[in-house]
Design an enzyme around this catalytic site. Structure first.
Site, PDB file in Angstrom:
ATOM      1  N   ASP A 111       0.835  -1.211   0.000  1.00 40.08           N
ATOM      2  CA  ASP A 111       0.000   0.000   0.000  1.00 40.08           C
ATOM      3  C   ASP A 111       0.867   1.258   0.000  1.00 40.08           C
ATOM      4  O   ASP A 111       0.418   2.332  -0.367  1.00 40.08           O
ATOM      5  CB  ASP A 111      -0.927   0.024   1.237  1.00 40.08           C
ATOM      6  CG  ASP A 111      -2.011  -1.041   1.130  1.00 40.08           C
ATOM      7  OD1 ASP A 111      -2.068  -1.736   0.092  1.00 40.08           O
ATOM      8  OD2 ASP A 111      -2.799  -1.190   2.086  1.00 40.08           O
ATOM      9  N   THR A 130      13.030  -4.816   5.148  1.00 40.53           N
ATOM     10  CA  THR A 130      11.932  -4.994   6.111  1.00 40.53           C
ATOM     11  C   THR A 130      11.090  -6.244   5.824  1.00 40.53           C
ATOM     12  O   THR A 130      10.050  -6.436   6.446  1.00 40.53           O
ATOM     13  CB  THR A 130      10.979  -3.778   6.097  1.00 40.53           C
ATOM     14  OG1 THR A 130      10.492  -3.612   4.755  1.00 40.53           O
ATOM     15  CG2 THR A 130      11.660  -2.501   6.551  1.00 40.53           C
ATOM     16  N   SER A 157       9.123  -6.975   3.160  1.00 44.40           N
ATOM     17  CA  SER A 157       7.811  -6.433   2.802  1.00 44.40           C
ATOM     18  C   SER A 157       6.941  -7.449   2.051  1.00 44.40           C
ATOM     19  O   SER A 157       7.426  -8.441   1.500  1.00 44.40           O
ATOM     20  CB  SER A 157       8.073  -5.205   1.924  1.00 44.40           C
ATOM     21  OG  SER A 157       6.949  -4.802   1.240  1.00 44.40           O
ATOM     22  N   GLY A 199      19.029  -2.438   7.758  1.00 49.21           N
ATOM     23  CA  GLY A 199      20.227  -1.605   7.686  1.00 49.21           C
ATOM     24  C   GLY A 199      21.292  -1.964   8.701  1.00 49.21           C
ATOM     25  O   GLY A 199      22.298  -1.264   8.793  1.00 49.21           O
ATOM     26  N   TYR A 233      -4.640  -8.613   9.472  1.00 54.20           N
ATOM     27  CA  TYR A 233      -4.218  -7.205   9.520  1.00 54.20           C
ATOM     28  C   TYR A 233      -5.283  -6.419  10.280  1.00 54.20           C
ATOM     29  O   TYR A 233      -6.415  -6.279   9.821  1.00 54.20           O
ATOM     30  CB  TYR A 233      -4.100  -6.724   8.079  1.00 54.20           C
ATOM     31  CG  TYR A 233      -3.468  -5.373   7.885  1.00 54.20           C
ATOM     32  CD1 TYR A 233      -2.177  -5.260   7.388  1.00 54.20           C
ATOM     33  CD2 TYR A 233      -4.163  -4.206   8.143  1.00 54.20           C
ATOM     34  CE1 TYR A 233      -1.590  -4.018   7.187  1.00 54.20           C
ATOM     35  CE2 TYR A 233      -3.585  -2.961   7.943  1.00 54.20           C
ATOM     36  CZ  TYR A 233      -2.298  -2.877   7.459  1.00 54.20           C
ATOM     37  OH  TYR A 233      -1.719  -1.653   7.247  1.00 54.20           O
TER      38      TYR A 233
END
Ligand SMILES: Cc1cc2nc3c(=O)[nH]c(=O)nc-3n(C[C@H](O)[C@H](O)[C@H](O)COP(=O)(O)OP(=O)(O)OC[C@H]3O[C@@H](n4cnc5c(N)ncnc54)[C@H](O)[C@@H]3O)c2cc1C
Length: 603
Positions: free
Chosen positions: A198, A211, A213, A263, A469
């Site tokens: 999104d 991350t 995703s 990171g 979610y």
């Protein structure tokens, strides 16, 4: 990107064309959204501390990327200080910008990234890679007590598709490519990555990888972890190269170590990813199902069947009601059709409209493939008492999905806090996770004595389970610290996830926001392995310190959870694992001398 909100300066959410939203919010949150009651402080009034960049480091960075790509501009530093978590927005809006990066550098290629990292290590500075800045787990913020210079490395100049191997269906892409630019370059050659979170418009390939995703079409294309085959990353000990082979037996997967590393292991400069030919046909259909239980059963059956849709998403009754409340003003014909449909559902199908669930299921491929999929899914939905309501609602959802996130700023302007928590669990446990998490949220609203609303959808189906979610909203009211009220609800939901055997996050990562639940999710030895990995690769704790496993002294943990090492040193290698059968307390963690940071090669 707005400095204290989501998305483009020119776009904002409005309820003017959504007549049902105001009464809906009044009913469920007891608030009138007619006008804004709060607003962010003016940027001019934000106290921006002076940059701590010293001359030597500044000179080295300038040599690495050119003077015009080393910025100490106040707005630049504020925009790069955090992501877009609710906590980030609330504090930014109040003018509390925290530990800002001292500069933002924008490298144009891998050699420049290596030179930036070498300069940073030489000066014992902190380096925080920055993609689109869209993360919502606190993955970008420097520890508040950080005394070393902090450099935000903005990767967005590195946005090119470098090559496409049509035979292998692989593309090598620079890590700073934002979603739309990446798709534009691939589409021009007839390909797609098929990764559409999104946050697509404001997030990058490198950020997705860092991350773990997941995009809305993950059912067909896979999560970014499946799509990423090879990668290159600049690390303190040189450039890591993971070959883009389809599978390998080279010990624990280094590729997987970089996935989700936020990171902490290095700066990803490019990745080789799966690409697919643009589909001939693409359609998203809307369905209605009688209850949440029937919806879960239908989704489970679809996942176990031979049907292979690209999107499976179903909202619980609360989210379904919310979707109807955000519908745009409709014409008389639409209204008539909608009334007729509701009457049919009640009288002929026996639906209780308050329990009804709205689903979107997407199909992609050749005409024949799409037809066969639709038929197969239609049969399953109908076996569970559902029916297809055509492509209209699906098209609308598809067009509007990237605009929906703007609602959070609209609500903040009206002193309503709204945020999300998401998880994944096996099919056999999903019903319980749902029941526990919604009960936990409602329990927290009751404890606080504030109006609140919680809703959920299932998306991203897999062989063994799916993602749930949750979106929640609350009105903290006067006299309450908004973020304290928020924490009560957010923590209750997250705790319910891990207590019910689900994960702390399916695709939003750990950052600092979720770190306190890490040990409960991956176990104590799991956390010790991650610490050993981070400390071994980055002994000086120069790379985005504090994310995922917290700082050694627990200093950067926002939620004061259990993720900390025994010794107050950044350079502890790993906490010893306490064996439960040993009666004596485990010895304190041994601090190891810090190895000198190794400069990355400049070539
Ligand atoms: C409104 C909204 C909707 C969202 N929807 C989704 C969704 O549908 N699916 C989803 O998965 N997520 C979603 N997210 C979360 C967010 O978009 C993802 O976490 C995204 O992957 C972050 O990418 P980014 O480029 O913005 O990374 P950033 O936020 O800039 O960085 C995230 C982390 O990755 C690190 N990083 C960034 N680039 C690199 C690099 N090149 N090398 C090494 N480390 C790097 C950063 O240091 C940081 O730790 C949403 C967020 C918002 C605000």
């Amino acid at each position: 990107m707005k400095w204290c909100g989501w998305g483009d300066e020119t776009t904002a959410f409005t309820d003017v064309d959504k007549p049902a939203l105001r009464p809906f919010i009044r009913e469920h949150l007891g608030t009138d959204i007619a006008g804004a009651t709060g607003s962010p402080v003016a940027f001019e009034d934000v106290p921006v501390p002076a940059s701590r960049l010293n001359t030597q480091l500044s000179d080295h960075l300038t040599t690495a990327v050119g003077a015009e790509h080393v910025s100490t501009d106040a707005m630049d530093r504020v925009v790069h200080a955090r992501g877009k978590a609710l906590r980030d927005l609330v504090r930014h809006r109040a003018g509390e910008v925290g530990r800002l990066p001292d500069c933002v550098v924008r490298p144009a290629g891998e050699e420049q990234v290596a030179a930036v990292l070498a300069a940073a290590l030489e000066s014992d500075a902190v380096v925080i890679p920055f993609g689109g800045g869209s993360n919502i787990a606190g993955s970008l913020e420097a520890p508040p007590e950080e005394t070393r210079p902090v450099i935000s490395v903005d990767m967005t100049r590195m946005d090119r598709v470098l090559s496409i191997d049509a035979e292998a269906r692989l593309a090598e892409v620079q890590a700073g490519a934002l979603g739309p630019e990446l798709e534009r370059q691939l589409n021009a050659q007839g390909w797609t990555l098929g990764h559409f979170p999104d946050s697509f418009a404001h997030s990058t390939l490198g950020g997705w990888i860092a991350t773990r995703s997941s995009g809305m079409q993950s059912d067909k294309y896979g999560d970014i972890a499946d799509l990423t085959r090879g990668l290159r990353a600049v690390t303190p000990s040189g450039t890591l190269v993971v070959r883009p082979v389809p599978s390998t037996s080279t010990g624990p997967s280094v590729r997987e170590m970089i996935l989700g590393s936020e990171g902490r292991l290095g700066i990803i400069t490019s990745a080789t990813v799966h690409v697919h030919r643009l589909p001939a046909e693409r359609v998203i259909l809307g369905y209605l199902l009688p209850t949440w239980e029937a919806s879960l059963a239908a989704m489970r059956e679809i996942a176990a069947s031979e049907a292979h849709p690209s999107v499976t998403r179903v909202s619980d009754p609360e989210e379904t009601q919310f979707s109807f409340a955000t519908k745009k003003r409709s014409g008389p014909l639409d209204k008539l059709q909608s009334r007729a449909l509701m009457a049919f559902l009640q009288r002929r199908k026996g639906y209780d409209l308050k329990k009804m669930c709205l689903a979107f299921i997407g199909y992609e491929g050749s005409e024949g493939h799409v037809k066969a999929q639709r038929r197969a899914v239609g049969r399953i939905v109908s076996r569970h008492g559902g029916l297809c309501i055509g492509s209209g609602p699906g098209e609308l959802y598809d067009q509007k999905k990237f605009d929906t996130p703007y609602i959070r700023d609209f609500l903040l302007d009206r002193e309503i806090l709204a945020d999300v928590s998401e998880t994944a669990a096996p099919w056999s446990g999903l019903g319980q996770v749902y029941a526990d998490a919604t009960a936990a949220a409602r329990g927290a609203f009751a404890r606080l004595g504030v109006p609140g609303y919680v809703m959920c959808h299932l998306s991203h189906s897999y062989h063994s389970g799916a993602c749930l979610y949750f979106t929640f909203a609350l009105v903290p009211g006067a006299g309450r610290v908004p973020l304290e009220a928020y924490d009560e609800v957010k923590a209750a939901i997250q705790q319910a996830f891990v207590d019910a055997g689900a994960t702390l996050s399916h695709h939003h990562a750990v950052g600092t926001e979720h770190a306190r639940w890490l040990e409960q999710d991956i176990s104590r030895p799991g956390v010790a392995m991650l610490r050993a990995l981070f400390d071994g690769v980055d002994p000086g704790a120069n790379l985005n310190p504090g994310k995922i496993t917290g700082l050694a002294d627990g200093g950067s943990e926002r939620n004061h959870g259990s993720v900390h090492l025994a010794e107050p040193s950044r350079r502890v290698v790993a906490e010893p694992v306490t064996r439960p059968q040993t009666p004596e307390p485990a010895p304190a963690a041994a601090a190891t001398p810090a190895p000198a940071p190794q400069a990355a090669p400049r070539t």
